[in-house]
Design a protein around this motif. Structure first.
Motif, PDB file in Angstrom:
ATOM      1  N   TRP A  58       0.740  -1.348  -0.091  1.00 29.27           N
ATOM      2  CA  TRP A  58       0.003  -0.096  -0.251  1.00 29.27           C
ATOM      3  C   TRP A  58       0.896   1.416   0.038  1.00 29.27           C
ATOM      4  O   TRP A  58       0.571   2.321  -0.509  1.00 29.27           O
ATOM      5  CB  TRP A  58      -0.807   0.057   1.326  1.00 29.27           C
ATOM      6  CG  TRP A  58      -1.894  -0.855   0.963  1.00 29.27           C
ATOM      7  CD1 TRP A  58      -2.265  -2.204   1.725  1.00 29.27           C
ATOM      8  CD2 TRP A  58      -3.248  -0.706   0.146  1.00 29.27           C
ATOM      9  NE1 TRP A  58      -3.378  -2.488   1.087  1.00 29.27           N
ATOM     10  CE2 TRP A  58      -4.060  -1.856   0.285  1.00 29.27           C
ATOM     11  CE3 TRP A  58      -3.607   0.377  -0.662  1.00 29.27           C
ATOM     12  CZ2 TRP A  58      -5.298  -1.879  -0.596  1.00 29.27           C
ATOM     13  CZ3 TRP A  58      -4.681   0.026  -1.351  1.00 29.27           C
ATOM     14  CH2 TRP A  58      -5.597  -0.878  -1.185  1.00 29.27           C
ATOM     15  N   ALA A  59       1.857   1.279   0.747  1.00 23.22           N
ATOM     16  CA  ALA A  59       2.819   2.407   0.739  1.00 23.22           C
ATOM     17  C   ALA A  59       3.345   2.523  -0.622  1.00 23.22           C
ATOM     18  O   ALA A  59       3.539   3.735  -1.115  1.00 23.22           O
ATOM     19  CB  ALA A  59       3.844   2.110   1.739  1.00 23.22           C
ATOM     20  N   ILE A  60       3.809   1.472  -1.305  1.00 25.66           N
ATOM     21  CA  ILE A  60       4.164   1.621  -2.694  1.00 25.66           C
ATOM     22  C   ILE A  60       3.327   2.140  -3.816  1.00 25.66           C
ATOM     23  O   ILE A  60       3.612   3.084  -4.485  1.00 25.66           O
ATOM     24  CB  ILE A  60       5.016   0.334  -3.202  1.00 25.66           C
ATOM     25  CG1 ILE A  60       6.244  -0.080  -2.424  1.00 25.66           C
ATOM     26  CG2 ILE A  60       5.175   0.477  -4.603  1.00 25.66           C
ATOM     27  CD1 ILE A  60       6.865  -1.401  -2.479  1.00 25.66           C
ATOM     28  N   ILE A  61       2.148   1.852  -3.436  1.00 25.41           N
ATOM     29  CA  ILE A  61       0.995   2.203  -4.425  1.00 25.41           C
ATOM     30  C   ILE A  61       0.693   3.543  -4.018  1.00 25.41           C
ATOM     31  O   ILE A  61       0.568   4.441  -5.216  1.00 25.41           O
ATOM     32  CB  ILE A  61      -0.395   1.244  -4.006  1.00 25.41           C
ATOM     33  CG1 ILE A  61      -0.224  -0.089  -4.747  1.00 25.41           C
ATOM     34  CG2 ILE A  61      -1.551   1.952  -4.757  1.00 25.41           C
ATOM     35  CD1 ILE A  61      -1.424  -1.069  -4.214  1.00 25.41           C
ATOM     36  N   PHE A  62       0.630   4.062  -2.946  1.00 25.28           N
ATOM     37  CA  PHE A  62       0.570   5.558  -2.790  1.00 25.28           C
ATOM     38  C   PHE A  62       1.530   6.446  -3.325  1.00 25.28           C
ATOM     39  O   PHE A  62       1.415   7.520  -3.729  1.00 25.28           O
ATOM     40  CB  PHE A  62       0.043   5.804  -0.897  1.00 25.28           C
ATOM     41  CG  PHE A  62      -1.239   5.487  -0.867  1.00 25.28           C
ATOM     42  CD1 PHE A  62      -2.235   6.434  -1.319  1.00 25.28           C
ATOM     43  CD2 PHE A  62      -1.751   4.517   0.143  1.00 25.28           C
ATOM     44  CE1 PHE A  62      -3.601   6.214  -0.980  1.00 25.28           C
ATOM     45  CE2 PHE A  62      -2.824   4.288   0.494  1.00 25.28           C
ATOM     46  CZ  PHE A  62      -3.952   5.056  -0.122  1.00 25.28           C
TER      47      PHE A  62
END
Length: 58
Positions: A4-8
């Motif tokens: 999720w951190a990478i997606i954001f």
């Protein structure tokens, strides 16, 4: 959780390239928050696992 951190982070980079500064800033802050939470949970997991011990396993 790191996913999720990478997606954001990717959303923030794309928004910054397209000129959406507010969305980029907001997405980057969310990515930073999620990454910090993931790091804290990882450290807690390491400490808990180290305190429990793994007798005999290598």
């Amino acid at each position: 959780m790191l996913r999720w951190a990478i997606i954001f982070l990717i959303v923030a980079l794309v928004a910054a390239v397209l000129g959406f500064g507010g969305i980029a800033n907001f997405s980057f802050e969310i990515a930073k928050f999620v990454a910090i939470i993931a790091l804290v949970l990882f450290i807690i997991s390491l400490v808990a696992n180290g305190m429990r011990g793994r007798g005999g396993r290598v």
